[in-house]
Design a protein around this motif. Structure first.
Motif, PDB file in Angstrom:
ATOM      1  N   ASP A  10       2.148  -4.131  10.122  1.00 12.03           N
ATOM      2  CA  ASP A  10       0.865  -4.570  10.383  1.00 12.03           C
ATOM      3  C   ASP A  10       0.361  -5.380   9.087  1.00 12.03           C
ATOM      4  O   ASP A  10      -0.193  -6.502   9.476  1.00 12.03           O
ATOM      5  CB  ASP A  10      -0.293  -3.361  10.419  1.00 12.03           C
ATOM      6  CG  ASP A  10       0.357  -2.512  11.732  1.00 12.03           C
ATOM      7  OD1 ASP A  10       0.573  -3.203  12.792  1.00 12.03           O
ATOM      8  OD2 ASP A  10      -0.440  -1.299  11.829  1.00 12.03           O
ATOM      9  N   THR A  55       5.730   0.747  10.723  1.00 12.33           N
ATOM     10  CA  THR A  55       4.438   0.438  11.567  1.00 12.33           C
ATOM     11  C   THR A  55       3.346  -0.157  10.533  1.00 12.33           C
ATOM     12  O   THR A  55       2.848  -1.328  10.937  1.00 12.33           O
ATOM     13  CB  THR A  55       3.691   1.619  12.201  1.00 12.33           C
ATOM     14  OG1 THR A  55       4.875   1.886  13.138  1.00 12.33           O
ATOM     15  CG2 THR A  55       2.639   0.898  13.169  1.00 12.33           C
ATOM     16  N   ALA A  56       2.998   0.604   9.657  1.00 11.03           N
ATOM     17  CA  ALA A  56       2.088   0.098   8.669  1.00 11.03           C
ATOM     18  C   ALA A  56       2.519  -1.281   7.738  1.00 11.03           C
ATOM     19  O   ALA A  56       1.848  -2.202   7.606  1.00 11.03           O
ATOM     20  CB  ALA A  56       2.018   1.162   7.281  1.00 11.03           C
ATOM     21  N   ASN A 111       3.622   2.041   1.311  1.00 11.04           N
ATOM     22  CA  ASN A 111       4.485   2.338   2.606  1.00 11.04           C
ATOM     23  C   ASN A 111       6.029   1.959   2.264  1.00 11.04           C
ATOM     24  O   ASN A 111       6.957   2.144   3.219  1.00 11.04           O
ATOM     25  CB  ASN A 111       4.090   1.517   3.809  1.00 11.04           C
ATOM     26  CG  ASN A 111       2.572   2.033   4.076  1.00 11.04           C
ATOM     27  OD1 ASN A 111       2.511   3.198   4.346  1.00 11.04           O
ATOM     28  ND2 ASN A 111       1.307   0.943   4.080  1.00 11.04           N
ATOM     29  N   LYS A 165       6.205   5.473  10.832  1.00 11.99           N
ATOM     30  CA  LYS A 165       4.878   5.500  10.140  1.00 11.99           C
ATOM     31  C   LYS A 165       4.907   4.260   9.303  1.00 11.99           C
ATOM     32  O   LYS A 165       4.256   3.817   9.253  1.00 11.99           O
ATOM     33  CB  LYS A 165       4.570   6.981   9.588  1.00 11.99           C
ATOM     34  CG  LYS A 165       3.322   6.959   9.196  1.00 11.99           C
ATOM     35  CD  LYS A 165       2.929   8.325   8.491  1.00 11.99           C
ATOM     36  CE  LYS A 165       1.259   8.243   7.736  1.00 11.99           C
ATOM     37  NZ  LYS A 165       1.278   9.527   7.141  1.00 11.99           N
ATOM     38  N   ARG A 166       5.938   4.500   8.387  1.00 12.81           N
ATOM     39  CA  ARG A 166       5.975   3.518   7.208  1.00 12.81           C
ATOM     40  C   ARG A 166       6.139   2.031   7.829  1.00 12.81           C
ATOM     41  O   ARG A 166       5.643   1.072   7.477  1.00 12.81           O
ATOM     42  CB  ARG A 166       7.013   3.876   6.188  1.00 12.81           C
ATOM     43  CG  ARG A 166       6.805   4.945   5.461  1.00 12.81           C
ATOM     44  CD  ARG A 166       8.133   5.336   4.500  1.00 12.81           C
ATOM     45  NE  ARG A 166       7.811   6.595   3.852  1.00 12.81           N
ATOM     46  CZ  ARG A 166       7.416   6.456   2.337  1.00 12.81           C
ATOM     47  NH1 ARG A 166       7.187   5.162   1.782  1.00 12.81           N
ATOM     48  NH2 ARG A 166       7.143   7.353   1.583  1.00 12.81           N
ATOM     49  N   ASP A 186       0.772  -1.021   0.067  1.00  7.46           N
ATOM     50  CA  ASP A 186      -0.036  -0.115   0.065  1.00  7.46           C
ATOM     51  C   ASP A 186       0.738   1.427  -0.037  1.00  7.46           C
ATOM     52  O   ASP A 186       0.660   2.288   0.652  1.00  7.46           O
ATOM     53  CB  ASP A 186      -1.189   0.056   1.216  1.00  7.46           C
ATOM     54  CG  ASP A 186      -1.918  -1.252   1.179  1.00  7.46           C
ATOM     55  OD1 ASP A 186      -2.263  -1.628   0.117  1.00  7.46           O
ATOM     56  OD2 ASP A 186      -2.326  -1.472   2.408  1.00  7.46           O
TER      57      ASP A 186
END
Length: 903
Positions: free
Chosen positions: A594, A590-591, A558, A587-588, A556
């Motif tokens: 997940d 962590t995405a 990231n 931020k990148r 996506d």
């Protein structure tokens, strides 16, 4: 219920304990890969990546551009069940395992390959040699001493070094969670077996089946070598990765290796068929076994078969370059469910089937003549739980400390790839060279570690890469800093984990690839949880990923997506990764974390098996053998008890014999007219005839049936029962918007297919090839035409359907279902005014693919109790959603309707 995991290589192999031969020499394992460079040196002269040589043995040769203490993988455990072999203690390779050349082994004691040579790949005629003499010479290599040693040697089953590690981990996770109860592996043992006696093969087979739930497939060395090393690796692998091979130029070579490919697939199919029991699930994996689903389907028509392709699937323009393209597609379509890594690969497969096989490809699968094949995406992942346990190994922590000491204060970009034309190593090195050239500030504090393993000899590529490595090292190296460490050898697993844990960025520049699991492992290792003090692992490193990998489709945005052919973009991505603010990194990462934690290997396996079960159940329900015949004795009472009845009857193939669209009569058969008039004599009956013909043609056909409702052009026009005029359901002005574009495309094919013609209807277009002079060429071009229209006109809501005699182009906004919905609404208004129920009885009869939507519509009305009695009938032999069938065709339909009318 057993799940057969059918893969070319079992998770196990055989290791022989070496015994001395009569001449005193031990039985030797097959030769290791040729070293990159060989030089004599003492232990004190060892040049390593680190300032002090490690105490760990370093048997590997030095690598160009820098040296690593190469630690070979420890031999796997020889004990344990499948869960142990792929579990926490014994998964000793990355998910992206780089297996050695077929016929060789890294550490096992196994027989050498005894395969005969295939025909020359060159088109240049060679002198005919004494082939039999050559074979005799080869056979003589397996000496009586070696055969005797193999016959008497002790042996053990151990975890194999070949095969799909991601698949093994997925099976482990599923068995641990309880979602997979019984699994049986089917495959070869990953080693040459011609030198083994028949009795020894039986012993090995029994041991594998009894202790390891595995069925061993034994093939001749020449068959497996021709299949794997030649057809799979030289022909299939390049094409599936968009590398149209310039070699082999010899048709004899291609035909020869194709025979081997078919032979191996037949062996696998026979092994599964022999052990199959009703209710078992057969799951076939990867491009080595594309023919197996179709082979099993022929012998076991009702088997539950799944197929998953672990690599990329090319566009139709590339796939059509294969000489055996139809056979491969037909083999894959033997499955109930065909799975791919991404939606893009699904689209390519559907497009290829439509274009080359001239079948109807829908969004969720392929409609064959007698059944439907589901197609869906299932992105594979890794098992973070397994990886996390392996990272805690003391050996990993030791290597992590060494790396942090060695590269303290420096940025570390890492990569691990096979050195071939697909992985983009050359592109990556050129981009790195550009980074150093354009950004002098990085020259003294950035290091790229490139691990490049090689399983095939590619002299030109290796030479090119070596030149780039030499150029970078010569221009940017100093006494205190080496910007590039190029290792033409694989790493031990502990070193690999330490490397991706210590890195600031991972760079993957594959030119085309399926799911790259190295990127998933990197993301998990970047949590910063391991190491202590100054040796603490780095965290939240950036992932630089080629947009042509399957992994890029699930991340996506990231990751830092790059086009590996754009060196400037790749260099800029490296700069961005090295200078990215900590907040954006977090931020990148962590995405990405997940996504990796959600789409695990276990989740992949469970979702595929669940989808396969659903597809199989749906196919079983829709198979004509499982659908009962229409019983007039059961139908008649429902008909008599109904006060309001609606008949929706297809015309072509249901009420009259289905001929060529060019030969549709303009007068319906007298028996059809009589039956319809008999039905309409009852005031409770409302009868509609549905057709693909134009309104004026239907008026001519049924002018002798007053009170009959008509649906023309498959739902675009409706003439209500008793009405004199037609209702235009479709917007004819809107139709012209796409018609002009379609006609231009059809004109191109009209000029290339002699005898073809274009029939333009109000809301659809028929491209006829029934009178084409060259039927084979016309069939191929019709598939091309349908594919081009579907690709070019997606936004126009138009669908092209190839069929035996041409292509039908129609709008997707109107269908028999939309017409039936309007008819029911109109009836509801009339009955509401008369204070009576809308319908008590609904009968739908048809025979074609466009009738499936109205079967589904009618069945839903029955389930929702909107209509008390719903009967859907098909007169076709294809899979259908109809509730009943009539095997007598048109005669059976007319007889059934006549009996109802006179009951």
């Amino acid at each position: 219920m057993t799940v057969f995991m059918v893969s070319l290589f079992l998770p196990y192999t055989v290791d022989f304990q070496a015994k001395e031969q009569e001449d005193g020499e031990p039985l030797r394992p097959s030769s290791p890969p040729t070293p990159v460079a060989v030089r004599d040196r003492s232990d004190d002269d060892v040049v390593t990546l680190f300032s002090h040589p490690s105490s760990v043995p370093t048997p590997g040769p030095p690598a160009k551009g820098g040296y690593f203490d190469f630690v070979p993988h420890k031999p796997p455990s020889s004990k344990g069940s499948i869960t142990e072999l792929v579990g926490f203690t014994s998964t000793a390779t990355p998910n992206e395992a780089h297996s050695p050349v077929w016929g060789r082994t890294s550490y096992f004691n196994q027989p050498e390959l005894r395969a005969e040579d295939p025909p020359s790949a060159s088109i240049v005629p060679l002198r005919r040699l004494n082939h039999r003499a050559g074979l005799a010479s080869k056979d003589s290599r397996t000496s009586s001493h070696e055969r005797e040693a193999l016959r008497t040697a002790e042996w053990s089953i151990t975890r194999g070094e070949r095969g799909n590690v991601g698949l093994r981990n997925a099976v482990y996770a599923a068995t641990k969670s309880g979602s997979l109860q019984e699994v049986t592996w089917v495959g070869t043992i990953g080693m040459p077996t011609d030198a083994l006696e028949k009795e020894r093969k039986v012993e090995i087979s029994e041991k594998l089946q009894t202790d390891h739930d595995s069925l061993a497939v034994f093939a001749k060395d020449s068959d497996l070598n021709g299949h794997y090393s030649h057809f799979c690796k030289i022909i299939l692998w390049p094409v599936f990765h968009y590398q149209i091979p310039d070699n082999p130029k010899s048709k004899a070579y291609q035909d020869h290796s194709w025979v081997y490919y078919v032979t191996i697939n037949e062996l696998f199919a026979d092994k599964v068929i022999k052990n199959y029991k009703r209710g078992d699930i057969i799951w076939i994996h990867d491009y080595h076994l594309l023919l197996v689903p179709g082979m099993i389907r022929k012998k076991i028509p009702d088997a539950q078969i799944g197929f998953f392709l672990h690599i990329a699937f090319p566009s139709s323009e590339v796939f059509r370059c294969l000489a055996v393209r139809e056979q491969l597609l037909e083999g894959m379509l033997g499955a109930n469910l065909v799975g791919f890594q991404t939606a893009e690969y699904c689209h390519h497969f559907l497009q290829t089937c439509s274009r080359l096989l001239c079948v109807e490809a829908l969004e969720n699968g392929v409609q064959l003549e007698e059944r439907f094949v589901n197609v869906a995406k299932f992105p594979i992942g890794i098992e973070p739980e397994i990886l996390d346990a392996q990272r805690r190994d003391p050996e990993v922590l030791k290597w992590l400390e060494k790396l942090r000491d060695k590269y303290a204060g420096k940025h570390l970009i890492v990569a691990r790839d096979k050195l071939d034309h697909v992985r983009g190593v050359r592109n990556k090195l050129l981009a790195y060279e550009l980074l150093l050239n354009q950004h002098p500030e990085f020259r003294g504090n950035v290091v790229l570690i490139q691990v490049a393993t090689s399983t095939t000899e590619q002299v030109e590529l290796e030479s090119t890469v070596a030149d780039i490595v030499t150029r970078i090292s010569a221009q940017y190296s100093t006494l205190a800093h080496q910007p590039l460490v190029y290792l033409k050898q694989d790493l031990g697993y502990a070193q690999y984990l330490a490397m991706i844990t210590a890195a600031d960025a991972l760079m993957i520049t594959s030119l085309r690839e399926g799911m790259n699991l190295t990127s998933h492992e990197f993301i998990v290792c970047q949590d910063g949880e391991h190491g202590t003090g100054r040796h603490r692992a780095k965290k939240h490193g950036c992932l630089i990923l080629s947009e042509f990998t399957g992994s890029a489709a699930i991340f996506d945005g990231n990751d830092l997506a790059v086009n590996p052919w754009d060196y400037r973009q790749c260099a800029e991505a490296m700069r961005q990764a090295l200078t990215m603010p900590a907040e954006e990194k977090i931020k990148r990462w962590t995405a990405l974390r997940d996504i990796v934690m959600q789409q695990t290997a276990g989740h992949w396996l469970e979702s595929f098996l669940e989808s396969l079960q659903r597809a199989y159940d749906e196919h079983s329900r829709q198979h004509t053998v499982a659908i009962p015949r229409l019983s007039i004795n059961e139908l008649a009472p429902k008909y008599k008890n109904a006060k309001t009845r609606l008949f929706m009857l297809d015309y072509e193939g249901t009420l009259t014999a289905h001929g060529s669209p060019l030969s549709i009569p303009y007068v319906s058969p007298q028996r059809t007219i009589n039956v319809l008039n008999s039905l309409l004599e009852a005031p409770e009956n409302v009868v509609y005839v549905m057709s693909g013909q134009k309104p004026e043609e239907l008026d001519s056909l049924f002018r002798r049936v007053p009170g009959l409702g008509l649906v023309a052009e498959n739902g675009c026009f409706i003439k209500e029962a008793g009405a004199d005029s037609w209702y235009e359901a479709a917007d004819l002005e809107k139709m012209m918007e796409w018609k002009d574009s379609i006609l231009k495309i059809l004109q191109y094919y009209l000029e290339r297919i002699e005898g073809s013609m274009i029939e333009e209807r109000h809301c659809s277009i028929l491209f006829h090839c029934v009178n084409a002079k060259d039927t084979q060429s016309a069939h191929r071009l019709a598939g091309d035409c349908a594919t081009q229209i579907n690709d070019a006109c997606q936004n126009l809501k138009v669908h092209a359907v190839p069929w035996d005699s041409g292509v039908l182009i129609e709008s997707t906004e109107w269908s028999k279902k939309t017409a039936a919905t309007r008819i029911l609404e109109r009836l509801a208004r009339k009955t509401k005014a008369a204070n009576s129920k809308v319908l008590d009885f609904l009968l739908v009869a048809g025979n074609a693919r466009e009738d499936e939507v109205i079967y589904r519509w009618a069945n839903q009305l029955g389930k929702a109790k909107v209509v008390r009695d719903v009967i859907t009938v098909s007169v076709s032999t294809r899979n259908t959603e109809a509730q009943a069938t009539l095997t007598q065709g048109v005669t059976g339909v007319l007889s059934a309707l006549h009996k109802l009318a006179t009951s």
